[in-house]
Design a protein around this motif. Structure first.
Motif, PDB file in Angstrom:
ATOM      1  N   ASP A   1      -6.084 -27.357 -14.862  1.00 37.07           N
ATOM      2  CA  ASP A   1      -7.239 -26.581 -14.434  1.00 37.07           C
ATOM      3  C   ASP A   1      -8.029 -26.016 -15.610  1.00 37.07           C
ATOM      4  OD1 ASP A   1      -5.442 -24.700 -15.308  1.00 37.07           O
ATOM      5  OD2 ASP A   1      -5.610 -23.398 -13.553  1.00 37.07           O
ATOM      6  N   VAL A   2      -7.919 -26.617 -16.809  1.00 40.29           N
ATOM      7  CA  VAL A   2      -8.722 -26.144 -17.934  1.00 40.29           C
ATOM      8  C   VAL A   2     -10.198 -26.406 -17.632  1.00 40.29           C
ATOM      9  CG1 VAL A   2      -6.868 -26.510 -19.598  1.00 40.29           C
ATOM     10  CG2 VAL A   2      -8.548 -28.333 -19.175  1.00 40.29           C
ATOM     11  N   LYS A   3     -11.078 -25.754 -18.358  1.00 36.00           N
ATOM     12  CA  LYS A   3     -12.504 -25.884 -18.121  1.00 36.00           C
ATOM     13  C   LYS A   3     -12.941 -27.338 -18.236  1.00 36.00           C
ATOM     14  CE  LYS A   3     -17.020 -24.174 -19.638  1.00 36.00           C
ATOM     15  NZ  LYS A   3     -17.420 -23.871 -18.246  1.00 36.00           N
ATOM     16  N   GLY A   4     -13.728 -27.793 -17.275  1.00 32.52           N
ATOM     17  CA  GLY A   4     -14.210 -29.161 -17.250  1.00 32.52           C
ATOM     18  C   GLY A   4     -13.973 -29.810 -15.902  1.00 32.52           C
ATOM     19  N   TYR A   5     -14.474 -31.024 -15.764  1.00 35.33           N
ATOM     20  CA  TYR A   5     -14.390 -31.757 -14.507  1.00 35.33           C
ATOM     21  C   TYR A   5     -13.144 -32.632 -14.537  1.00 35.33           C
ATOM     22  CZ  TYR A   5     -16.590 -33.506 -10.204  1.00 35.33           C
ATOM     23  OH  TYR A   5     -16.891 -33.802  -8.891  1.00 35.33           O
ATOM     24  N   ASN A   6     -11.984 -32.012 -14.256  1.00 37.09           N
ATOM     25  CA  ASN A   6     -10.705 -32.719 -14.185  1.00 37.09           C
ATOM     26  C   ASN A   6     -10.656 -33.469 -12.857  1.00 37.09           C
ATOM     27  OD1 ASN A   6      -9.165 -31.318 -16.578  1.00 37.09           O
ATOM     28  ND2 ASN A   6     -10.114 -29.661 -15.404  1.00 37.09           N
ATOM     29  N   SER A   7     -10.549 -34.786 -12.900  1.00 38.15           N
ATOM     30  CA  SER A   7     -10.809 -35.523 -11.661  1.00 38.15           C
ATOM     31  C   SER A   7     -10.153 -36.897 -11.640  1.00 38.15           C
ATOM     32  CB  SER A   7     -12.321 -35.677 -11.465  1.00 38.15           C
ATOM     33  OG  SER A   7     -12.921 -36.184 -12.637  1.00 38.15           O
ATOM     34  N   TRP A   8     -10.258 -37.533 -10.457  1.00 40.99           N
ATOM     35  CA  TRP A   8      -9.824 -38.906 -10.181  1.00 40.99           C
ATOM     36  C   TRP A   8      -8.398 -39.190 -10.684  1.00 40.99           C
ATOM     37  CZ3 TRP A   8     -15.008 -39.067 -12.730  1.00 40.99           C
ATOM     38  CH2 TRP A   8     -16.012 -38.839 -11.800  1.00 40.99           C
TER      39      TRP A   8
ATOM     40  N   CYS B   1       1.290 -38.062 -13.916  1.00 42.28           N
ATOM     41  CA  CYS B   1      -0.028 -37.886 -13.319  1.00 42.28           C
ATOM     42  C   CYS B   1      -1.072 -38.097 -14.411  1.00 42.28           C
ATOM     43  CB  CYS B   1      -0.183 -36.503 -12.702  1.00 42.28           C
ATOM     44  SG  CYS B   1      -1.753 -36.284 -11.827  1.00 42.28           S
ATOM     45  N   THR B   2      -1.922 -39.093 -14.219  1.00 43.41           N
ATOM     46  CA  THR B   2      -3.018 -39.349 -15.156  1.00 43.41           C
ATOM     47  C   THR B   2      -4.325 -38.940 -14.489  1.00 43.41           C
ATOM     48  OG1 THR B   2      -3.307 -41.621 -14.406  1.00 43.41           O
ATOM     49  CG2 THR B   2      -1.789 -41.262 -16.242  1.00 43.41           C
ATOM     50  N   TYR B   3      -5.305 -38.561 -15.290  1.00 47.77           N
ATOM     51  CA  TYR B   3      -6.597 -38.098 -14.776  1.00 47.77           C
ATOM     52  C   TYR B   3      -7.591 -38.171 -15.917  1.00 47.77           C
ATOM     53  CZ  TYR B   3      -4.628 -33.998 -17.071  1.00 47.77           C
ATOM     54  OH  TYR B   3      -4.028 -33.163 -17.985  1.00 47.77           O
ATOM     55  N   SER B   4      -8.854 -37.942 -15.648  1.00 46.39           N
ATOM     56  CA  SER B   4      -9.840 -37.907 -16.713  1.00 46.39           C
ATOM     57  C   SER B   4     -10.629 -36.602 -16.623  1.00 46.39           C
ATOM     58  CB  SER B   4     -10.774 -39.117 -16.665  1.00 46.39           C
ATOM     59  OG  SER B   4     -11.621 -39.067 -15.542  1.00 46.39           O
ATOM     60  N   ARG B   5     -11.269 -36.254 -17.732  1.00 45.55           N
ATOM     61  CA  ARG B   5     -12.020 -35.004 -17.766  1.00 45.55           C
ATOM     62  C   ARG B   5     -13.339 -35.212 -18.490  1.00 45.55           C
ATOM     63  NH1 ARG B   5      -8.297 -31.874 -19.307  1.00 45.55           N
ATOM     64  NH2 ARG B   5      -8.622 -31.808 -21.549  1.00 45.55           N
TER      65      ARG B   5
ATOM     66  N   GLY C   1     -19.445 -40.354 -22.979  1.00 42.37           N
ATOM     67  CA  GLY C   1     -18.435 -40.622 -23.994  1.00 42.37           C
ATOM     68  C   GLY C   1     -17.389 -39.528 -24.113  1.00 42.37           C
ATOM     69  N   ALA C   2     -17.743 -38.308 -23.699  1.00 47.97           N
ATOM     70  CA  ALA C   2     -16.793 -37.201 -23.789  1.00 47.97           C
ATOM     71  C   ALA C   2     -15.751 -37.233 -22.683  1.00 47.97           C
ATOM     72  CB  ALA C   2     -17.537 -35.864 -23.747  1.00 47.97           C
ATOM     73  N   ARG C   3     -15.928 -38.128 -21.695  1.00 49.96           N
ATOM     74  CA  ARG C   3     -14.921 -38.224 -20.620  1.00 49.96           C
ATOM     75  C   ARG C   3     -13.777 -39.097 -21.111  1.00 49.96           C
ATOM     76  NH1 ARG C   3     -13.748 -37.396 -15.456  1.00 49.96           N
ATOM     77  NH2 ARG C   3     -15.703 -36.364 -14.943  1.00 49.96           N
ATOM     78  N   ASP C   4     -12.570 -38.501 -21.209  1.00 51.33           N
ATOM     79  CA  ASP C   4     -11.386 -39.184 -21.718  1.00 51.33           C
ATOM     80  C   ASP C   4     -10.278 -39.170 -20.671  1.00 51.33           C
ATOM     81  OD1 ASP C   4     -12.681 -39.533 -24.196  1.00 51.33           O
ATOM     82  OD2 ASP C   4     -12.022 -37.569 -24.891  1.00 51.33           O
ATOM     83  N   ALA C   5      -9.228 -39.936 -20.922  1.00 50.55           N
ATOM     84  CA  ALA C   5      -8.098 -40.049 -20.000  1.00 50.55           C
ATOM     85  C   ALA C   5      -6.892 -39.296 -20.541  1.00 50.55           C
ATOM     86  CB  ALA C   5      -7.753 -41.513 -19.760  1.00 50.55           C
ATOM     87  N   TYR C   6      -6.201 -38.603 -19.649  1.00 51.34           N
ATOM     88  CA  TYR C   6      -5.089 -37.736 -20.015  1.00 51.34           C
ATOM     89  C   TYR C   6      -3.890 -37.987 -19.096  1.00 51.34           C
ATOM     90  CZ  TYR C   6      -8.896 -35.123 -22.256  1.00 51.34           C
ATOM     91  OH  TYR C   6      -9.984 -34.744 -23.014  1.00 51.34           O
ATOM     92  N   ALA C   7      -2.742 -37.472 -19.515  1.00 49.44           N
ATOM     93  CA  ALA C   7      -1.531 -37.578 -18.694  1.00 49.44           C
ATOM     94  C   ALA C   7      -0.686 -36.331 -18.878  1.00 49.44           C
ATOM     95  CB  ALA C   7      -0.719 -38.814 -19.081  1.00 49.44           C
ATOM     96  N   ARG C   8       0.015 -35.968 -17.812  1.00 49.05           N
ATOM     97  CA  ARG C   8       1.041 -34.926 -17.874  1.00 49.05           C
ATOM     98  C   ARG C   8       2.235 -35.413 -17.063  1.00 49.05           C
ATOM     99  NH1 ARG C   8      -1.564 -28.889 -17.551  1.00 49.05           N
ATOM    100  NH2 ARG C   8       0.052 -28.487 -19.099  1.00 49.05           N
ATOM    101  N   VAL C   9       3.414 -34.890 -17.384  1.00 54.00           N
ATOM    102  CA  VAL C   9       4.668 -35.350 -16.791  1.00 54.00           C
ATOM    103  C   VAL C   9       5.374 -34.179 -16.118  1.00 54.00           C
ATOM    104  CG1 VAL C   9       6.958 -36.316 -17.282  1.00 54.00           C
ATOM    105  CG2 VAL C   9       4.939 -37.192 -18.484  1.00 54.00           C
ATOM    106  N   SER C  10       5.980 -34.446 -14.970  1.00 53.57           N
ATOM    107  CA  SER C  10       6.793 -33.446 -14.274  1.00 53.57           C
ATOM    108  C   SER C  10       8.195 -33.995 -14.056  1.00 53.57           C
ATOM    109  CB  SER C  10       6.180 -33.082 -12.927  1.00 53.57           C
ATOM    110  OG  SER C  10       7.011 -32.180 -12.212  1.00 53.57           O
TER     111      SER C  10
END
Length: 505
Positions: A188-195, A207-211, A220-229
């Protein structure tokens, strides 16, 4: 300042429990609202019942009623009607269509306070004289303590209403529902965390997502990220950025597993020097390896989830479109890999489709014996036939059929399927944008395979709180640890949050 939102999900075996006594409105509680429907008495033997006769030919007939104030803790309701067809020609080969327009009444407010237009619901007829229940709203958010104004209308001008004889409305039932339990925040950091896309590997969820900065795909500033649970989605590891080319916008579009059990994630890269798709592989959600960048024609707007076929083959569905109304330029098809995702063969199933005919953002499951079942979102709206598509193949994806389903409570709603092969049950999860509700439909595969209009009524399993309809949605589901884990996003035009809801099958 980012607006925090309360989002709920279900954790019980039933997605929502009925939290209050149902409010029943008999035919005599309704009055004529529009057109000229008739309040008549229908008789069966010695039983006489008042019903509203709604024409199968005349448009614009509706009736209305006002409920008592809802309970002080009621935040959602289920709305259903009970109808009967008396004519001897009534069989389940016919369908009819109804719609409920609901508003809440509050002091000092216009009568349409909080109103959201109803959607036409298409169902099969029962035998003559047999009462059937038609669920018009499976989960409708409401304000506690206020009455509901309900207007019920039959839609004989809808192409899905094929029975020209009158139908009798006996009653309506408004059932207060308990809200689902809270979901877990992934990012939930600032930005459009989505899809987001979610996949399990061993004892962990990835869980992968882009922001980016907004609902855009090519910045170009929209990148792909991942977090693990490692605790079923309750808490998440530090964020890893695994795709960050400054010339393209990276968006997650599909997931799956390869033949070795590693997770695969499709990433769409829109921008310069050319748009393309990358496939990443990971065994832990921390280290990602790019294993493919296929050259495709037609160029897909999206490649969807990877699923397995016999003989070690992997398959994804794709679709290509510019989303322009009236142009016959859209297509869809398959991608198949025989080398564990390193190379892909593209085939087109249908081309030259208009936007309303195109099955988009497909989700597929392999049933065995050559059968593949898929559902797809519709970019169309309006009539009851504007519903999710059902796609089916009996030859491992070589040929396909495409038909409409009865899943109409959608708005650009991406399906995500989970198949329980042992029980022969398929779960369809989707987000109804605008209504801010994640729903699921649970069906026996054999029932819906032969009858796409037989999907059972939906039930709410989670809710969002988005500012605009498209600032939420895109549910992606995976089975893990005896539960179903659902990744989705919800928020404002500039700030959205990725959530994971966990529900019991």
């Amino acid at each position: 300042m980012k607006m925090k939102m309360i989002v709920y999900c279900a954790v019980a075996a039933c997605a929502v429990a009925y939290g209050g006594a149902p409010i029943r409105l008999s035919a005599t509680d309704f009055v004529r609202a529009t057109g000229n429907p008739s309040l008549v008495t229908w008789a069966k033997g010695s039983v006489y019942v008042p019903v509203w006769s709604l024409s199968g030919r005349t448009e614009g007939q509706s009736i209305a009623a006002l409920t008592p104030p809802l309970p002080a803790d009621c935040t959602a309701v289920r709305v259903a009607i009970q109808v009967v067809n008396e004519d001897a020609s009534a069989t389940n080969s016919f369908t009819d269509v109804y719609c409920a327009h609901i508003a809440q009444v509050a002091d000092g407010q216009p009568l349409n306070f909080g109103a959201v237009g109803g959607k036409p619901v298409r169902t099969r007829l029962s035998a003559p004289g047999k009462v059937r229940t038609v669920v018009l709203e499976s989960y409708r958010k409401v304000k506690p303590g206020l009455p509901l104004s309900i207007r019920i209308q039959r839609e004989p001008d809808d192409s899905g209403d094929t029975f020209v004889k009158p139908a009798g409305l006996l009653s309506a039932t408004v059932t207060p529902l308990d809200p689902p339990a809270p979901a877990f925040v992934v990012q939930d950091v600032k930005g459009y965390n989505s899809w987001p896309m979610i996949q399990s590997v061993g004892d962990r969820l990835i869980c992968t997502y882009s922001r980016g900065s907004a609902h855009t795909i090519n910045e170009g500033a929209r990148d792909a990220y991942a977090r693990v649970s490692t605790d079923g989605g309750r808490t998440w590891s530090p964020e890893v950025k695994f795709a960050a080319d400054p010339q393209v916008g990276e968006v997650m579009i599909g997931k799956g597993v390869d033949n070795d059990g590693a997770a695969l994630f499709w990433v769409r890269c829109m921008g310069r020097p050319r748009a393309h798709h990358d496939l990443y592989r990971t065994t832990d959600g921390v280290a990602f390896e790019k294993i493919a960048e296929p050259v495709l024609d037609p160029f897909p707007m999206q490649i969807t989830d990877v699923f397995k076929l016999p003989g070690g083959k992997l398959m994804s569905l794709w679709f290509a479109t510019n989303y322009k109304q009236g142009e016959k330029s859209s297509s869809w098809g398959t991608l198949t890999s025989v080398d564990n995702g390193r190379t892909w063969e593209q085939k087109t199933v249908e081309e030259g489709l208009e936007k309303g005919e195109l099955p988009t953002e497909q989700s597929a499951v392999y049933l065995g014996n050559g059968r593949i079942l898929a559902l797809a979102r519709t970019e169309d709206g309006g009539a009851s036939t504007a519903s999710q598509f059902q796609l089916a193949s009996t030859d491992d994806g070589a040929t396909w059929t495409r038909v409409r389903t009865n899943i109409r409570d959608v708005q650009a709603s991406t399906p995500s399927l989970i198949y329980d092969a042992e029980k022969g049950i398929v779960y369809n999860y989707y987000y109804e944008r605008g209504r801010k509700v994640i729903k699921r439909r649970v069906a026996r595969v054999d029932d819906v395979w032969s009858d796409p209009l037989a999907w059972p009524d939906g039930e709410a399993v989670a809710v969002g709180d988005e500012e605009r309809p498209h600032d939420a949605g895109n549910v992606n589901a995976v089975a893990f640890g005896g539960r179903h884990c659902l990744a989705y996003y919800s928020g404002t035009h500039a700030d959205t949050t990725v959530y994971v809801a966990t529900v019991r099958p």
